[in-house]
Every structure is written in C-alpha cells, then in structure tokens.
Motif scaffolding. Structure first.
Motif, PDB file in Angstrom:
ATOM      1  N   LYS A  92      60.629 -22.620  74.523  1.00  0.00           N
ATOM      2  CA  LYS A  92      59.949 -22.195  75.746  1.00  0.00           C
ATOM      3  C   LYS A  92      60.125 -20.696  75.936  1.00  0.00           C
ATOM      4  CE  LYS A  92      59.371 -23.188  80.649  1.00  0.00           C
ATOM      5  NZ  LYS A  92      59.177 -21.825  81.088  1.00  0.00           N
ATOM      6  N   THR A  93      58.993 -20.020  76.098  1.00  0.00           N
ATOM      7  CA  THR A  93      59.039 -18.581  76.328  1.00  0.00           C
ATOM      8  C   THR A  93      59.422 -18.288  77.777  1.00  0.00           C
ATOM      9  OG1 THR A  93      56.733 -18.329  77.044  1.00  0.00           O
ATOM     10  CG2 THR A  93      57.166 -18.236  74.667  1.00  0.00           C
ATOM     11  N   GLU A  94      59.951 -17.108  77.987  1.00  0.00           N
ATOM     12  CA  GLU A  94      60.111 -16.625  79.351  1.00  0.00           C
ATOM     13  C   GLU A  94      58.717 -16.365  79.901  1.00  0.00           C
ATOM     14  OE1 GLU A  94      62.669 -13.188  79.154  1.00  0.00           O
ATOM     15  OE2 GLU A  94      64.446 -14.418  78.879  1.00  0.00           O
ATOM     16  N   SER A  95      58.602 -16.216  81.206  1.00  0.00           N
ATOM     17  CA  SER A  95      57.295 -15.969  81.829  1.00  0.00           C
ATOM     18  C   SER A  95      56.674 -14.696  81.256  1.00  0.00           C
ATOM     19  CB  SER A  95      57.460 -15.837  83.344  1.00  0.00           C
ATOM     20  OG  SER A  95      56.205 -15.680  83.954  1.00  0.00           O
ATOM     21  N   LEU A  96      55.399 -14.800  80.898  1.00  0.00           N
ATOM     22  CA  LEU A  96      54.684 -13.678  80.299  1.00  0.00           C
ATOM     23  C   LEU A  96      53.419 -13.386  81.094  1.00  0.00           C
ATOM     24  CD1 LEU A  96      54.897 -14.855  76.590  1.00  0.00           C
ATOM     25  CD2 LEU A  96      56.104 -12.892  77.564  1.00  0.00           C
ATOM     26  N   PRO A  97      53.064 -12.100  81.245  1.00  0.00           N
ATOM     27  CA  PRO A  97      51.796 -11.778  81.900  1.00  0.00           C
ATOM     28  C   PRO A  97      50.619 -12.081  80.965  1.00  0.00           C
ATOM     29  CG  PRO A  97      52.881  -9.770  81.169  1.00  0.00           C
ATOM     30  CD  PRO A  97      53.822 -10.912  80.886  1.00  0.00           C
ATOM     31  N   VAL A  98      49.441 -12.177  81.523  1.00  0.00           N
ATOM     32  CA  VAL A  98      48.222 -12.401  80.744  1.00  0.00           C
ATOM     33  C   VAL A  98      48.068 -11.277  79.718  1.00  0.00           C
ATOM     34  CG1 VAL A  98      45.706 -12.497  80.889  1.00  0.00           C
ATOM     35  CG2 VAL A  98      47.098 -13.648  82.620  1.00  0.00           C
ATOM     36  N   GLY A  99      47.694 -11.640  78.489  1.00  0.00           N
ATOM     37  CA  GLY A  99      47.465 -10.649  77.437  1.00  0.00           C
ATOM     38  C   GLY A  99      48.075 -11.062  76.107  1.00  0.00           C
ATOM     39  N   MET A 131      54.306  -6.266  74.614  1.00  0.00           N
ATOM     40  CA  MET A 131      55.520  -6.877  75.120  1.00  0.00           C
ATOM     41  C   MET A 131      55.979  -7.943  74.123  1.00  0.00           C
ATOM     42  SD  MET A 131      55.969  -8.949  78.688  1.00  0.00           S
ATOM     43  CE  MET A 131      57.433  -8.497  79.558  1.00  0.00           C
ATOM     44  N   ALA A 132      57.276  -7.970  73.840  1.00  0.00           N
ATOM     45  CA  ALA A 132      57.840  -8.944  72.908  1.00  0.00           C
ATOM     46  C   ALA A 132      58.087 -10.276  73.627  1.00  0.00           C
ATOM     47  CB  ALA A 132      59.151  -8.423  72.325  1.00  0.00           C
ATOM     48  N   VAL A 133      57.826 -11.366  72.905  1.00  0.00           N
ATOM     49  CA  VAL A 133      58.070 -12.698  73.448  1.00  0.00           C
ATOM     50  C   VAL A 133      59.568 -12.990  73.390  1.00  0.00           C
ATOM     51  CG1 VAL A 133      57.673 -15.167  73.096  1.00  0.00           C
ATOM     52  CG2 VAL A 133      55.796 -13.542  72.786  1.00  0.00           C
ATOM     53  N   ALA A 134      60.130 -13.431  74.509  1.00  0.00           N
ATOM     54  CA  ALA A 134      61.527 -13.851  74.580  1.00  0.00           C
ATOM     55  C   ALA A 134      61.555 -15.334  74.928  1.00  0.00           C
ATOM     56  CB  ALA A 134      62.269 -13.039  75.651  1.00  0.00           C
ATOM     57  N   PHE A 135      62.597 -16.023  74.488  1.00  0.00           N
ATOM     58  CA  PHE A 135      62.705 -17.458  74.717  1.00  0.00           C
ATOM     59  C   PHE A 135      63.862 -17.763  75.658  1.00  0.00           C
ATOM     60  CE2 PHE A 135      60.530 -16.969  70.696  1.00  0.00           C
ATOM     61  CZ  PHE A 135      59.469 -17.851  70.842  1.00  0.00           C
ATOM     62  N   GLU A 136      63.662 -18.774  76.507  1.00  0.00           N
ATOM     63  CA  GLU A 136      64.705 -19.144  77.462  1.00  0.00           C
ATOM     64  C   GLU A 136      65.276 -20.526  77.216  1.00  0.00           C
ATOM     65  OE1 GLU A 136      62.024 -20.802  81.171  1.00  0.00           O
ATOM     66  OE2 GLU A 136      62.626 -18.712  81.193  1.00  0.00           O
ATOM     67  N   ALA A 137      64.622 -21.323  76.380  1.00  0.00           N
ATOM     68  CA  ALA A 137      65.114 -22.672  76.085  1.00  0.00           C
ATOM     69  C   ALA A 137      64.520 -23.131  74.756  1.00  0.00           C
ATOM     70  CB  ALA A 137      64.722 -23.648  77.193  1.00  0.00           C
ATOM     71  N   VAL A 141      50.977 -13.888  70.343  1.00  0.00           N
ATOM     72  CA  VAL A 141      50.669 -14.999  71.221  1.00  0.00           C
ATOM     73  C   VAL A 141      49.729 -14.471  72.292  1.00  0.00           C
ATOM     74  CG1 VAL A 141      51.634 -16.635  72.884  1.00  0.00           C
ATOM     75  CG2 VAL A 141      52.895 -16.087  70.812  1.00  0.00           C
ATOM     76  N   SER A 142      48.638 -15.194  72.530  1.00  0.00           N
ATOM     77  CA  SER A 142      47.688 -14.820  73.570  1.00  0.00           C
ATOM     78  C   SER A 142      47.957 -15.667  74.814  1.00  0.00           C
ATOM     79  CB  SER A 142      46.252 -15.052  73.078  1.00  0.00           C
ATOM     80  OG  SER A 142      45.343 -14.692  74.091  1.00  0.00           O
ATOM     81  N   ILE A 143      48.249 -15.013  75.923  1.00  0.00           N
ATOM     82  CA  ILE A 143      48.537 -15.695  77.182  1.00  0.00           C
ATOM     83  C   ILE A 143      47.313 -15.546  78.086  1.00  0.00           C
ATOM     84  CG2 ILE A 143      50.052 -15.782  79.201  1.00  0.00           C
ATOM     85  CD1 ILE A 143      51.449 -16.539  76.585  1.00  0.00           C
ATOM     86  N   GLU A 144      46.756 -16.694  78.496  1.00  0.00           N
ATOM     87  CA  GLU A 144      45.566 -16.684  79.352  1.00  0.00           C
ATOM     88  C   GLU A 144      45.905 -16.896  80.823  1.00  0.00           C
ATOM     89  OE1 GLU A 144      42.803 -19.442  77.679  1.00  0.00           O
ATOM     90  OE2 GLU A 144      42.789 -18.408  75.747  1.00  0.00           O
ATOM     91  N   THR A 145      47.062 -17.530  81.103  1.00  0.00           N
ATOM     92  CA  THR A 145      47.525 -17.751  82.468  1.00  0.00           C
ATOM     93  C   THR A 145      48.992 -17.342  82.520  1.00  0.00           C
ATOM     94  OG1 THR A 145      46.051 -19.646  82.691  1.00  0.00           O
ATOM     95  CG2 THR A 145      47.818 -19.458  84.296  1.00  0.00           C
ATOM     96  N   GLN A 146      49.340 -16.468  83.464  1.00  0.00           N
ATOM     97  CA  GLN A 146      50.718 -15.989  83.531  1.00  0.00           C
ATOM     98  C   GLN A 146      51.692 -17.147  83.644  1.00  0.00           C
ATOM     99  OE1 GLN A 146      51.557 -12.774  86.211  1.00  0.00           O
ATOM    100  NE2 GLN A 146      53.749 -13.119  86.140  1.00  0.00           N
ATOM    101  N   GLY A 147      52.796 -17.040  82.898  1.00  0.00           N
ATOM    102  CA  GLY A 147      53.845 -18.049  82.936  1.00  0.00           C
ATOM    103  C   GLY A 147      54.451 -18.225  81.558  1.00  0.00           C
ATOM    104  N   GLY A 148      55.331 -19.200  81.449  1.00  0.00           N
ATOM    105  CA  GLY A 148      55.942 -19.509  80.160  1.00  0.00           C
ATOM    106  C   GLY A 148      55.154 -20.602  79.459  1.00  0.00           C
ATOM    107  N   LEU A 149      55.341 -20.721  78.165  1.00  0.00           N
ATOM    108  CA  LEU A 149      54.714 -21.798  77.433  1.00  0.00           C
ATOM    109  C   LEU A 149      55.664 -22.310  76.363  1.00  0.00           C
ATOM    110  CD1 LEU A 149      52.238 -20.849  74.704  1.00  0.00           C
ATOM    111  CD2 LEU A 149      53.200 -19.028  76.045  1.00  0.00           C
ATOM    112  N   TRP A 150      55.442 -23.560  75.958  1.00  0.00           N
ATOM    113  CA  TRP A 150      56.249 -24.180  74.908  1.00  0.00           C
ATOM    114  C   TRP A 150      55.529 -24.012  73.582  1.00  0.00           C
ATOM    115  CZ3 TRP A 150      61.083 -26.239  75.252  1.00  0.00           C
ATOM    116  CH2 TRP A 150      61.601 -26.430  76.532  1.00  0.00           C
TER     117      TRP A 150
END
Length: 129
Positions: free
Chosen positions: A48-55, A1-7, A77-86
C-alpha cells in the motif's frame, strides 16, 4: 514525486475478481519456514502506497535476502484520484541458501532505500506437516 509505501503483505499469490476485489492466497504472518536448505520460493508483495496526489509518480522497489540484492523494479504509477493504492508486486523465483531476512525496500525522494517489509526465512518443521 517518489512512491513510498506504508504497509505490505507477503503472500503466495494474488487473484483479481471480476468486480476488482483482490484475493490474497497464502498470506504470511510471521516466519517463512522451509524444511531444509537450499530452498526456493516465489511470492507476491501486496503493498500500500502512502497518499499520493493526482499525477505521475516514480516507483523503485528492490528485494533483498541476507543483505544481497535479488532484483529491482522501476517505473511510474499514474494516480487518477488522490489517495493511497494497493499494488501487487510479483517477485522473481528466489533461492534461499540458508536462513536470513527477506526484505522489500523502496527508494525515497532523497535516494535512500527504506525497508517496508521484512520476513524471516527459517529452517525447521513446516507447520501443518
């Protein structure tokens, strides 16, 4: 899944405190004004990324000025907890020959570049001087 940004926020520097908080220094809220051209600058994009699933997720970001590419960053980007990150993204030194738009873009899952930050670069009296 591609990372998208919201802010995103463009600033002069980002510092991280020992407790994990981020300090943004010199955040731009409108035009970036230079007293003359050519001019140069180096910035941070705090995005800030849009919400991303773990992975693992692919990331592609490019900077453009006056419709010309300045540089591209690609990675994962490795996401350990679902959500967005800065994410703090450091720009290379940028030369500005004149006025124009500084843009940050990401590539979506269909391969299209999407602008998520656009800041006008202008000449004139620098505020506070």
């Amino acid at each position: 899944m591609a990372v998208a940004f919201e802010a995103a926020i463009l600033c002069d520097d980002i510092r991280q405190e020992v407790n994990g908080k981020q300090i943004l220094i010199g955040a731009y809220t409108g035009n970036i004004i230079f007293s003359g051209f050519p001019a140069a600058g180096q910035f941070f994009v705090f995005a800030k990324t849009e919400s991303l699933p773990v992975g693992q997720h692919s990331l592609s970001v490019r900077l453009r000025f006056a419709n010309k590419d300045i540089g591209t960053v690609q990675g994962e980007v490795s996401i350990e907890t679902q959500g967005g990150l800065w994410l703090p993204l450091n720009t290379p030194p940028i030369s500005f020959p004149g006025e124009g738009e500084l843009e940050a873009q990401y590539i979506d899952s269909e391969g299209k570049w999407i602008t998520f930050l656009s800041i006008p670069i202008r000449g004139g009296q620098v505020p506070g001087t």
